[in-house]
Structure formats: structure tokens, C-alpha cells
Design a protein around this motif. Structure first.
Motif, short mmCIF file in Angstrom:
data_model
loop_
_atom_site.label_atom_id
_atom_site.label_comp_id
_atom_site.label_asym_id
_atom_site.label_seq_id
_atom_site.Cartn_x
_atom_site.Cartn_y
_atom_site.Cartn_z
N VAL A 24 0.84 -1.19 0.00
CA VAL A 24 0.00 0.00 0.00
C VAL A 24 0.88 1.25 0.00
O VAL A 24 1.80 1.37 0.82
N LYS A 25 0.60 2.15 -0.92
CA LYS A 25 1.31 3.43 -0.92
C LYS A 25 0.77 4.29 0.20
O LYS A 25 -0.44 4.54 0.30
N VAL A 26 1.67 4.71 1.09
CA VAL A 26 1.29 5.57 2.21
C VAL A 26 2.14 6.84 2.15
O VAL A 26 3.07 6.94 1.34
N LYS A 27 1.83 7.78 3.01
CA LYS A 27 2.61 9.00 3.03
C LYS A 27 4.06 8.68 3.39
O LYS A 27 4.34 8.07 4.41
N PHE B 290 5.93 3.13 1.26
CA PHE B 290 5.03 2.00 1.03
C PHE B 290 4.98 1.13 2.28
O PHE B 290 5.94 1.09 3.05
N SER C 229 -8.68 4.16 3.04
CA SER C 229 -8.23 3.71 4.36
C SER C 229 -8.44 2.21 4.49
O SER C 229 -9.54 1.70 4.25
N TYR C 230 -7.37 1.50 4.84
CA TYR C 230 -7.42 0.06 5.04
C TYR C 230 -7.70 -0.21 6.53
O TYR C 230 -6.89 0.15 7.39
N SER D 69 -3.74 4.47 5.77
CA SER D 69 -4.35 5.31 4.75
C SER D 69 -3.36 5.70 3.66
O SER D 69 -2.17 5.89 3.92
N THR D 70 -3.88 5.83 2.46
CA THR D 70 -3.08 6.28 1.32
C THR D 70 -2.98 7.81 1.35
O THR D 70 -3.73 8.47 2.07
N LEU E 15 -5.62 10.78 -3.37
CA LEU E 15 -5.56 10.19 -4.71
C LEU E 15 -6.15 11.14 -5.75
O LEU E 15 -7.02 11.96 -5.45
N TYR F 269 -9.25 3.01 -8.55
CA TYR F 269 -8.22 2.51 -7.62
C TYR F 269 -8.32 0.99 -7.46
O TYR F 269 -7.32 0.28 -7.51
N ASN G 298 -5.57 -1.91 -8.79
CA ASN G 298 -4.82 -2.66 -7.77
C ASN G 298 -5.39 -4.03 -7.42
O ASN G 298 -4.65 -4.89 -6.94
#
Length: 246
Positions: free
Chosen positions: A141-144, A147, A166-167, A176-177, A180, A187, A191
Motif C-alpha cells: 500500500v502506498k502511504v505518506k 510503502f 483507508s485500510y 491510509s493512502t 488520490l 483505484y 490494484n
């Protein structure tokens, strides 16, 4: 994006008799050392604790005593089998009369106590040969700032809000990503093209393997949390759910 996992083997042992529990644990550790197998082993002295923790831990192999207080090993195995249809179950018990009753949870073997190396090790060989750890999926998951890798079965559902996905994880944490530039449908398409997740609501996609109960209005997840199902998406969710269960 999904990839093959790099997880180690996970084994759970449950027995309310401390001496028997320690004996099985010792034999399992000897087996793993002799076979040079990396594994995480957890022990439980009560089936309630086993069922509760293994909702998240999700062992590949269970070694269960059958005769335990309140809940038998067979009853525990039925509940575990519901959420883990591919788990390998080994029963260890002093009572031979339960063999027929245990048949419906499809155990790999039924070993009478006291557990001996010559009976347990070939059974573990068979169980390990059936476990394909390399096929376990993980999600990058790409996060701030970079990854983060998540085990697929840790994820309960994804929620899309204000252009952020948000996962929601089994342990209660949320990943959270960043913001986007695309919508939720795009999305998911980019993915998750397989059937691991299905949209149950305009802003929610549920992990099919995390569904414990489905009605026309709600989904009850493995952690007992409830999320909504929109009327227009119920059929698709039901089809995905039944495909997974069957």
C-alpha cells in the motif's frame, strides 16, 4: 498491488493439560529443527483463547486436543474451519471414541496420546507438504512517505473518503493512502483485479475472506464489526461470498 508473501509457517497447539501441551510443543520444535523449517508456534491452554486469537493469527497447522473443558477440540475446529477452509488440522487425544465425530472437519490425522515422535512427525510431514506459504498474498500500500506491506488476511475492508483509501485491519489499526487523483472504482481496478475484494457500498470494498455473516443490509466481519451492504450490490457480494465459501 498484490504480491506473493514471504511469511513463515504458523502453527497453533491447544491442550488444557500442561504436560501434554509441553510435550507436543517440544516435539514440534524438534521436528522444525530437524527439518530446518522456519515457523512461528503459539500454544493455548483453552479453546476459547485459541479461536479468539487465531481469527487474526491464522495458523497453517493446528494440533488440537479433543477433550477440553466447555468446548471440545472438534467444536473449536468447526469454528476455525469456517474462517480457514485450507488449514491443516491434527487431533491429539486420549479418547479414541471421537474419531467418527471429528470426520466432518476433515482432519489430516487423529493421534492417540501419549503423542510419540514416530506418529507425529510423518503427520507433520504431510501437513507441511500441503501448506503453500509462497501463495499467501500480501498487499503493498502506498502511504505518506513510502510503502507499507500488509498481509491480505489482516485487512477487513477498504473505505474511500475525501479521495483517500483507508485500510481497516483486524487489530483495529487503519492504514491510509495519500490523497488520490482517481476515484475508488479506478483505484480498485488498478490494484485489485481478482476477487479478493468486492464493493459492498459505493465507498466500501470488503475482503471476501473477512466476511463472517452476510444479510441483505449488513456484513458482519471476523472481528464482529458490521458494515453496510447497499441494495444494488448485494447480489455481487453474495456471489463472491459463496464462491469463496464453496
Amino acid at each position: 498491488m498484490e504480491r506473493k508473501g514471504e511469511s513463515s509457517l504458523r502453527i497453533a497447539i491447544c491442550d488444557d493439560d500442561r504436560n501434554d501441551l509441553e510435550r507436543v510443543l517440544s516435539l514440534v520444535q524438534i521436528y522444525l529443527d530437524e527439518k530446518n523449517i522456519q515457523a512461528e508456534v503459539k500454544v493455548f491452554d483453552h479453546p476459547d483463547a485459541l479461536v479468539e486469537e487465531c481469527e487474526n493469527y491464522r495458523p497453517h497447522i493446528y494440533i488440537l486436543d479433543i477433550v477440553m473443558p466447555m468446548v471440545t477440540g472438534i467444536q473449536a475446529a468447526r469454528e476455525l474451519r469456517w474462517n480457514q477452509p485450507d488449514a491443516e488440522i491434527i487431533f491429539a487425544t486420549s479418547e479414541s471414541s471421537y474419531a467418527l465425530e471429528s470426520f466432518d472437519v476433515n482432519p489430516i490425522n487423529y493421534i492417540l496420546k501419549p503423542i510419540q515422535k514416530d506418529k507425529l512427525f510423518p503427520t507433520l510431514d504431510k501437513a507441511v507438504s500441503r501448506v503453500d506459504i509462497s501463495s499467501e498474498k500480501s498487499v503493498i500500500v502506498k502511504v505518506k512517505g513510502g510503502f507499507q506491506t500488509l498481509r491480505l488476511d489482516e485487512i477487513l475492508y477498504m473505505e474511500y473518503r475525501n479521495h483517500v483509501v483507508s485500510y481497516h485491519l483486524y487489530d483495529g489499526s487503519i492504514i491510509s493512502t495519500p490523497t488520490l487523483r482517481i476515484g475508488f472504482a479506478e483505484y480498485l481496478e488498478d490494484n485489485y483485479k481478482d476477487k479478493d475484494f468486492v464493493r459492498c457500498h459505493e465507498s466500501i470494498a470488503v475482503n471476501v475472506s473477512a466476511i463472517n455473516k452476510l444479510t441483505k443490509t449488513d456484513i458482519t466481519l471476523r472481528n464482529k464489526e458490521m458494515i453496510p451492504v447497499s441494495k444494488s450490490r448485494y447480489t455481487e457480494v453474495m456471489d463472491s461470498y459463496m464462491d469463496f465459501r464453496l
